[in-house]
Design a protein around this motif. Structure first.
Motif, mmCIF file in Angstrom:
data_model
loop_
_atom_site.group_PDB
_atom_site.id
_atom_site.type_symbol
_atom_site.label_atom_id
_atom_site.label_comp_id
_atom_site.label_asym_id
_atom_site.label_seq_id
_atom_site.Cartn_x
_atom_site.Cartn_y
_atom_site.Cartn_z
ATOM 1 N N TRP A 199 6.708 -1.983 -4.143
ATOM 2 C CA TRP A 199 6.542 -3.387 -4.533
ATOM 3 C C TRP A 199 7.173 -4.296 -3.474
ATOM 4 O O TRP A 199 6.580 -5.301 -3.052
ATOM 5 C CB TRP A 199 7.184 -3.596 -5.894
ATOM 6 N N ALA A 200 8.371 -3.924 -3.052
ATOM 7 C CA ALA A 200 9.071 -4.720 -2.041
ATOM 8 C C ALA A 200 8.366 -4.636 -0.684
ATOM 9 O O ALA A 200 8.225 -5.641 0.013
ATOM 10 C CB ALA A 200 10.517 -4.241 -1.912
ATOM 11 N N LYS A 201 7.926 -3.431 -0.324
ATOM 12 C CA LYS A 201 7.289 -3.248 0.979
ATOM 13 C C LYS A 201 6.002 -4.050 1.095
ATOM 14 O O LYS A 201 5.668 -4.581 2.156
ATOM 15 C CB LYS A 201 7.006 -1.750 1.201
ATOM 16 N N GLU A 202 5.253 -4.165 -0.018
ATOM 17 C CA GLU A 202 4.009 -4.933 0.000
ATOM 18 C C GLU A 202 4.243 -6.425 -0.283
ATOM 19 O O GLU A 202 3.292 -7.201 -0.346
ATOM 20 C CB GLU A 202 3.025 -4.356 -1.024
ATOM 21 N N LYS A 203 5.526 -6.785 -0.470
ATOM 22 C CA LYS A 203 5.923 -8.187 -0.676
ATOM 23 C C LYS A 203 5.190 -8.819 -1.867
ATOM 24 O O LYS A 203 4.660 -9.932 -1.785
ATOM 25 C CB LYS A 203 5.693 -9.011 0.603
ATOM 26 N N MET A 204 5.173 -8.080 -2.958
ATOM 27 C CA MET A 204 4.499 -8.559 -4.153
ATOM 28 C C MET A 204 5.370 -9.575 -4.895
ATOM 29 O O MET A 204 6.603 -9.462 -4.898
ATOM 30 C CB MET A 204 4.194 -7.385 -5.094
ATOM 31 N N VAL A 205 4.727 -10.550 -5.518
ATOM 32 C CA VAL A 205 5.429 -11.539 -6.346
ATOM 33 C C VAL A 205 4.654 -11.709 -7.653
ATOM 34 O O VAL A 205 3.426 -11.730 -7.668
ATOM 35 C CB VAL A 205 5.578 -12.901 -5.631
ATOM 36 N N TRP A 206 5.385 -11.825 -8.751
ATOM 37 C CA TRP A 206 4.749 -11.917 -10.059
ATOM 38 C C TRP A 206 3.895 -13.174 -10.213
ATOM 39 O O TRP A 206 2.911 -13.175 -10.954
ATOM 40 C CB TRP A 206 5.809 -11.882 -11.163
ATOM 41 N N SER A 207 4.264 -14.231 -9.509
ATOM 42 C CA SER A 207 3.500 -15.474 -9.639
ATOM 43 C C SER A 207 2.064 -15.326 -9.141
ATOM 44 O O SER A 207 1.204 -16.160 -9.438
ATOM 45 C CB SER A 207 4.199 -16.605 -8.879
ATOM 46 N N ASP A 208 1.764 -14.257 -8.382
ATOM 47 C CA ASP A 208 0.390 -14.003 -7.954
ATOM 48 C C ASP A 208 -0.495 -13.557 -9.115
ATOM 49 O O ASP A 208 -1.720 -13.599 -9.024
ATOM 50 C CB ASP A 208 0.359 -12.921 -6.868
ATOM 51 N N PHE A 209 0.132 -13.116 -10.202
ATOM 52 C CA PHE A 209 -0.629 -12.596 -11.330
ATOM 53 C C PHE A 209 -0.716 -13.586 -12.493
ATOM 54 O O PHE A 209 -1.739 -13.661 -13.161
ATOM 55 C CB PHE A 209 -0.016 -11.281 -11.831
ATOM 56 N N CYS A 210 0.376 -14.286 -12.735
ATOM 57 C CA CYS A 210 0.380 -15.198 -13.883
ATOM 58 C C CYS A 210 1.576 -16.143 -13.786
ATOM 59 O O CYS A 210 2.515 -15.905 -13.024
ATOM 60 C CB CYS A 210 0.438 -14.421 -15.197
ATOM 61 N N SER A 211 1.527 -17.201 -14.574
ATOM 62 C CA SER A 211 2.622 -18.184 -14.566
ATOM 63 C C SER A 211 3.710 -17.855 -15.579
ATOM 64 O O SER A 211 4.847 -18.284 -15.439
ATOM 65 C CB SER A 211 2.059 -19.586 -14.863
ATOM 66 N N ASN A 212 3.362 -17.055 -16.586
ATOM 67 C CA ASN A 212 4.338 -16.734 -17.631
ATOM 68 C C ASN A 212 4.949 -15.356 -17.420
ATOM 69 O O ASN A 212 5.152 -14.591 -18.371
ATOM 70 C CB ASN A 212 3.678 -16.796 -19.018
ATOM 71 N N HIS A 213 5.222 -15.023 -16.155
ATOM 72 C CA HIS A 213 5.648 -13.658 -15.862
ATOM 73 C C HIS A 213 7.015 -13.304 -16.442
ATOM 74 O O HIS A 213 7.303 -12.138 -16.677
ATOM 75 C CB HIS A 213 5.636 -13.402 -14.349
#
Length: 340
Positions: free
Chosen positions: A132-146
């Protein structure tokens, strides 16, 4: 299907067929999807897989009326492909776009992660956290109520405000193992440099988590498993184990008194068990690896027996012990001979 390159049509039709079936069927189809990637040549690719999911994603709200568990089913079908790194988080993120309007993209991602972690076992959270960290993922890319989803699915280990100390720690581990690979690839390995680097990051006495990370790294580099090229007589390079990894593992698995060493070795063998479980227990791998660990003095007889009785890892617990009956019988015979 190897000749007809319309992978997405197979995926689309298979999803339609199993929607009304029992959860066990969903799990078996998820197993099949992952297995198709592992054929040589592969019978599936990421684009074909996720393109095949698009019609179901686009109709998910309507499907949910008759199949309330549709979002759980998506997680079951894709979890193992994520666990085995056949697809990346980034491609999944893009594929989930049709679910953003209904605010279900985050939920499906959580279901996928939950299933991937379950498949990976004890080290699942650590492995997923690193990727998750290596791909620089962020929850806000999926939804606003993360925040609510993170709490519901217990994904706090991936939150850390998307930029916090946990992610930094994971990135530090990734860099450490990249540097370790560089040092172990040198024509003349300086183990003084290797030990200085590891102990500079983790200290001289490694925690059980760090022991597991180090052994998992060793397994993934020593045993590169491909079903069609796997040699069950010589499943890994014994010389490589002796030259690169034996000095490294002995340093941290033989670091204290016998009782303390047995506990460290328990965590190391748990990590090996989990790795062998994730690659579906290739024939003779566990036996051959345990024999070499014993003969090279990496793990003691007491360490093996302590793990056999008290090992903590549940994934593959019974299967690996069944496959090691001969090893433990030989170990007991050796002990009897030594005592005569």
């Amino acid at each position: 299907m190897g000749l007809v390159k319309k992978h997405h049509l197979f995926i689309e039709e298979s999803i339609n067929i199993i929607l009304d079936n029992k959860p066990k069927t969903h799990g078996l189809l998820g197993d099949l999807y992952a297995a198709l990637f592992e054929e040589k040549p592969p019978l599936m690719h990421a684009d074909g897989l996720l393109t095949g999911f698009q019609p179901a994603f686009e109709m998910a709200e309507e499907l949910a009326i008759d199949v309330p568990g549709i979002y759980n089913i998506f997680g079951t079908l894709l979890g193992k492909c994520i666990a085995r790194e056949h697809i990346s988080f980034q491609v999944v993120k893009d594929a989930l776009n049709p679910l953003k309007a209904s605010k279900k993209a985050g939920k499906v991602m959580c279901e996928i992660l939950k299933n991937a972690i379950n498949d990976l076992g004890d080290q699942g959270k650590m492995i997923i956290q690193q990727r998750w960290a290596k791909e620089k993922m962020v929850w806000s890319d999926f939804c606003s109520n993360h925040e609510a989803l993170i709490k519901e699915y217990e994904m706090e280990f991936l939150s850390s405000s998307d930029t916090g100390s946990k992610v930094e720690a994971v990135l530090s581990d990734i860099k450490l193992f990249e540097k370790l690979s560089d040092l172990l690839s040198a024509k003349r390995i300086s183990f003084d440099d290797v030990f200085d680097m590891i102990e500079g990051a983790w200290g001289k006495k490694l925690t059980s988590d760090n022991i597991k990370k180090l052994v998992d790294y060793t397994c993934r580099n020593l045993v590169v498993y491909q079903p069609h090229t796997y040699n069950d007589t010589n499943p890994f390079d014994k010389q490589e184990l002796q030259a690169k990894y034996a000095p490294l593992l002995k340093r941290y698995l033989q670091a204290g008194e016998a009782k303390e060493n047995s506990e460290l070795q328990l965590h190391a063998l748990d990590a090996i068990q989990l790795y062998i479980h994730t690659i579906s227990f290739p024939r003779n791998l566990a036996y051959n690896l345990f024999v070499e660990l014993e003969e090279m003095g990496i793990v003691s007889a007491e360490g093996f027996k302590h793990w056999h009785k008290f090992g903590l890892e549940q994934q593959g617990h019974g299967v690996i012990r069944q496959s090691l009956k001969q090893f433990f019988s030989e170990l007991d015979s050796n002990d009897d001979s030594d005592n005569q």
